[in-house]
Design an enzyme around this catalytic site. Structure first.
Site, PDB file in Angstrom:
ATOM      1  N   CYS A  43       0.808  -1.233   0.000  1.00 36.40           N
ATOM      2  CA  CYS A  43       0.000   0.000   0.000  1.00 36.40           C
ATOM      3  C   CYS A  43       0.837   1.278   0.000  1.00 36.40           C
ATOM      4  O   CYS A  43       0.307   2.362  -0.208  1.00 36.40           O
ATOM      5  CB  CYS A  43      -0.955  -0.003   1.190  1.00 36.40           C
TER       6      CYS A  43
ATOM      7  N   HIS B 159      -3.392   7.259   2.437  1.00 37.51           N
ATOM      8  CA  HIS B 159      -3.771   5.953   1.900  1.00 37.51           C
ATOM      9  C   HIS B 159      -5.133   5.583   2.495  1.00 37.51           C
ATOM     10  O   HIS B 159      -5.379   5.806   3.675  1.00 37.51           O
ATOM     11  CB  HIS B 159      -2.708   4.928   2.275  1.00 37.51           C
TER      12      HIS B 159
ATOM     13  N   ASN C   6     -10.101   0.054  -0.438  1.00 32.12           N
ATOM     14  CA  ASN C   6      -8.643   0.108  -0.474  1.00 32.12           C
ATOM     15  C   ASN C   6      -8.152  -0.478  -1.806  1.00 32.12           C
ATOM     16  O   ASN C   6      -8.239  -1.683  -2.020  1.00 32.12           O
ATOM     17  CB  ASN C   6      -8.083  -0.687   0.715  1.00 32.12           C
TER      18      ASN C   6
HETATM   19  C1  LIG Z   1      -9.808  -5.523   9.102  1.00 31.70           C
HETATM   20  C2  LIG Z   1     -10.444  -4.541  10.067  1.00 31.70           C
HETATM   21  C3  LIG Z   1     -11.433  -3.666   9.330  1.00 31.70           C
HETATM   22  C4  LIG Z   1     -11.169  -5.312  11.143  1.00 31.70           C
HETATM   23  O1  LIG Z   1     -11.691  -4.416  12.084  1.00 31.70           O
HETATM   24  P1  LIG Z   1     -11.469  -4.656  13.633  1.00 31.70           P
HETATM   25  O2  LIG Z   1     -12.176  -3.583  14.331  1.00 31.70           O
HETATM   26  O3  LIG Z   1      -9.998  -4.806  13.862  1.00 31.70           O
HETATM   27  O4  LIG Z   1     -12.231  -5.977  13.850  1.00 31.70           O
HETATM   28  P2  LIG Z   1     -11.716  -7.347  14.492  1.00 31.70           P
HETATM   29  O5  LIG Z   1     -10.851  -8.070  13.503  1.00 31.70           O
HETATM   30  O6  LIG Z   1     -11.178  -7.069  15.859  1.00 31.70           O
HETATM   31  O7  LIG Z   1     -13.096  -8.067  14.600  1.00 31.70           O
HETATM   32  C5  LIG Z   1     -14.138  -7.642  15.495  1.00 31.70           C
HETATM   33  C6  LIG Z   1     -15.286  -8.605  15.358  1.00 31.70           C
HETATM   34  O8  LIG Z   1     -15.926  -8.413  14.100  1.00 31.70           O
HETATM   35  C7  LIG Z   1     -15.967  -9.633  13.356  1.00 31.70           C
HETATM   36  N1  LIG Z   1     -15.813  -9.335  11.934  1.00 31.70           N
HETATM   37  C8  LIG Z   1     -14.676  -9.309  11.210  1.00 31.70           C
HETATM   38  N2  LIG Z   1     -14.959  -8.998   9.941  1.00 31.70           N
HETATM   39  C9  LIG Z   1     -16.300  -8.811   9.880  1.00 31.70           C
HETATM   40  C10 LIG Z   1     -17.170  -8.472   8.840  1.00 31.70           C
HETATM   41  N3  LIG Z   1     -16.758  -8.235   7.589  1.00 31.70           N
HETATM   42  N4  LIG Z   1     -18.485  -8.339   9.146  1.00 31.70           N
HETATM   43  C11 LIG Z   1     -18.944  -8.564  10.365  1.00 31.70           C
HETATM   44  N5  LIG Z   1     -18.157  -8.905  11.395  1.00 31.70           N
HETATM   45  C12 LIG Z   1     -16.850  -9.019  11.154  1.00 31.70           C
HETATM   46  C13 LIG Z   1     -14.807 -10.444  13.909  1.00 31.70           C
HETATM   47  O9  LIG Z   1     -15.013 -11.822  13.692  1.00 31.70           O
HETATM   48  C14 LIG Z   1     -14.851 -10.082  15.361  1.00 31.70           C
HETATM   49  O10 LIG Z   1     -15.864 -10.818  15.987  1.00 31.70           O
HETATM   50  P3  LIG Z   1     -15.644 -11.383  17.508  1.00 31.70           P
HETATM   51  O11 LIG Z   1     -15.441 -10.170  18.335  1.00 31.70           O
HETATM   52  O12 LIG Z   1     -16.907 -12.123  17.749  1.00 31.70           O
HETATM   53  O13 LIG Z   1     -14.430 -12.243  17.411  1.00 31.70           O
HETATM   54  C15 LIG Z   1      -9.356  -3.668  10.732  1.00 31.70           C
HETATM   55  O14 LIG Z   1      -8.591  -4.445  11.601  1.00 31.70           O
HETATM   56  C16 LIG Z   1      -8.440  -2.988   9.768  1.00 31.70           C
HETATM   57  O15 LIG Z   1      -8.836  -2.070   9.094  1.00 31.70           O
HETATM   58  N6  LIG Z   1      -7.159  -3.371   9.778  1.00 31.70           N
HETATM   59  C17 LIG Z   1      -6.135  -2.691   9.053  1.00 31.70           C
HETATM   60  C18 LIG Z   1      -6.282  -2.786   7.577  1.00 31.70           C
HETATM   61  C19 LIG Z   1      -5.134  -2.017   6.998  1.00 31.70           C
HETATM   62  O16 LIG Z   1      -4.884  -0.900   7.335  1.00 31.70           O
HETATM   63  N7  LIG Z   1      -4.368  -2.587   6.150  1.00 31.70           N
HETATM   64  C20 LIG Z   1      -3.206  -1.824   5.804  1.00 31.70           C
HETATM   65  C21 LIG Z   1      -2.553  -2.267   4.739  1.00 31.70           C
HETATM   66  S1  LIG Z   1      -3.509  -2.096   3.352  1.00 31.70           S
END
Ligand SMILES: CC(C)(COP(=O)(O)OP(=O)(O)OC[C@H]1O[C@@H](n2cnc3c(N)ncnc32)[C@H](O)[C@@H]1OP(=O)(O)O)[C@@H](O)C(=O)NCCC(=O)NCCS
Length: 334
Positions: free
Chosen positions: A116, A256, A286
């Site tokens: 990214c 980004h 993204n």
């Molecule tokens: C991927 C991302 C959106 C997930 O959000 P988060 O707040 O971290 O969520 P978590 O992974 O902690 O998951 C929270 C809960 O939602 C659930 N969940 C995950 N994806 C889900 C979806 N698409 N829909 C519904 N629920 C979802 C998980 O299973 C978890 O459930 P649990 O609490 O019962 O275990 C976030 O971590 C993110 O943006 N990460 C960075 C991405 C990034 O910047 N990449 C950079 C390089 S490109």
């Protein structure tokens, strides 16, 4: 001797027509529109459909438009760098394919892969060719067809990514405009948190790697999120401090587009309001190397000569960085 800087003299972009909405994703994985919007800020993303269409398809359209907009003959282009994580093929470089398609017969080209952060790494790299005084027209492309490496059964990644990209022209400037500073960072210890395991030389494609779903993006979202918030905000603040800039001096942050919450944290650290933050994550998600040129393309009509702009990105690797750019032209009147 007058100092030569590399100024951005034109911007172009391309997104495919097909719109993949949160509603449609609800039919593919266990998720819902409200969760996606509140946790990421994404409402829809574009998907490139069509047999045999790779990343270069999108780049060719963007680069042709850039040549027209900047009144450039393809033969005048000296160099084209394509930042991408989803090249058409492992080799030859996608940059070569683009040069051929647009008729840039005198240019040399190569790809740059920094996930990214690819576009800002490429922009910093390309600017050095201009600053050397030897090259006059350098095109920097950032584009990805993320749909080609996404597992549409994995709800933690398929909701985030989309396809698209853009391109900018770099030309010499002697008025102190253009790319004025950059801070770029890499940390290979982040490799295990965000990667695509197979298809490279370590684990070439095989029936086993396919069965294990190792040809798609793997991400430990929460870990990446924590590193991204800190990395992107730290480096944006550092580039501002180094150039004696406060939030009031900044016209725009071009972040980004990985997650709206990461963008908000970066803006808060820079002490700038949301009205100065370029944002199109809601429409495109993204697009990896594509996000920053797509933002510049979307907001081009609002940019004025002399505007202080901070570009910032974080991505797989880990890689991250920030650039300080003084915008070089006023909006073209229609
Ligand atoms: C991927 C991302 C959106 C997930 O959000 P988060 O707040 O971290 O969520 P978590 O992974 O902690 O998951 C929270 C809960 O939602 C659930 N969940 C995950 N994806 C889900 C979806 N698409 N829909 C519904 N629920 C979802 C998980 O299973 C978890 O459930 P649990 O609490 O019962 O275990 C976030 O971590 C993110 O943006 N990460 C960075 C991405 C990034 O910047 N990449 C950079 C390089 S490109």
């Amino acid at each position: 001797m007058t100092k030569i800087t590399a100024a951005i003299t034109g911007v172009s972009g391309y997104v495919p027509e097909y719109v993949l909405t949160n509603k449609e994703l609800e039919t593919m994985v266990e998720t819902n529109d409200e969760w996606i919007v509140t946790r990421t800020g994404i409402k829809e993303r574009r998907i490139l459909k069509g047999e045999g269409l790779g990343t270069s398809y999108m780049c060719n359209i963007a680069v042709k438009d850039l040549l027209t907009k900047t009144n450039t003959q393809p033969e005048e282009v000296d160099l084209l760098i394509c930042a991408t994580t989803t090249p058409d093929m492992v080799f030859p470089a996608t940059a070569n394919l683009i040069c051929e398609a647009v008729g840039a017969k005198n240019a040399f080209g190569y790809d740059l892969q920094a996930a990214c952060s690819g576009f800002i790494f490429a922009l910093a790299t390309g600017s050095r060719f201009i600053e050397s005084g030897r090259y006059k027209k350098v095109i920097i492309v950032g584009a990805d067809k993320m749909s080609s490496i996404i597992n549409y059964k994995d709800r933690t990644t398929c909701i985030i990514f989309g396809d698209g990209g853009g391109a900018v022209m770099l030309e010499p400037n002697t008025e102190g405009l253009g790319i004025l500073d950059d801070i770029l960072k890499s940390d290979g210890s982040g490799a295990s948190f965000l990667n695509m395991k197979a298809g490279g030389s370590r684990y070439p494609a095989s029936a086993e790697t396919l069965a294990r779903n190792e040809h798609t993006v793997y991400q430990e979202g929460t870990t990446v999120f924590k590193f991204a918030v800190k990395g992107m905000a730290d480096v944006a603040a550092e580039v501002m401090e180094r150039n004696n800039l406060t939030g009031d001096d900044i016209a725009w942050l071009v972040p980004h587009q990985a997650n709206k919450r990461i963008i908000d944290a970066t803006a808060a650290r820079m002490s700038i309001g949301s009205e100065k933050v370029m944002m199109n994550i809601d429409r495109y998600g993204n697009t990896t190397s594509g996000t920053i040129p797509l933002c510049l393309w979307d907001y081009e009509s609002k940019l004025k000569k002399g505007d202080n702009i901070i570009l910032a990105a974080f991505g797989g690797g880990f890689t991250w960085g920030s650039l300080y750019v003084k915008w070089a032209y006023d909006p073209v009147q229609a």
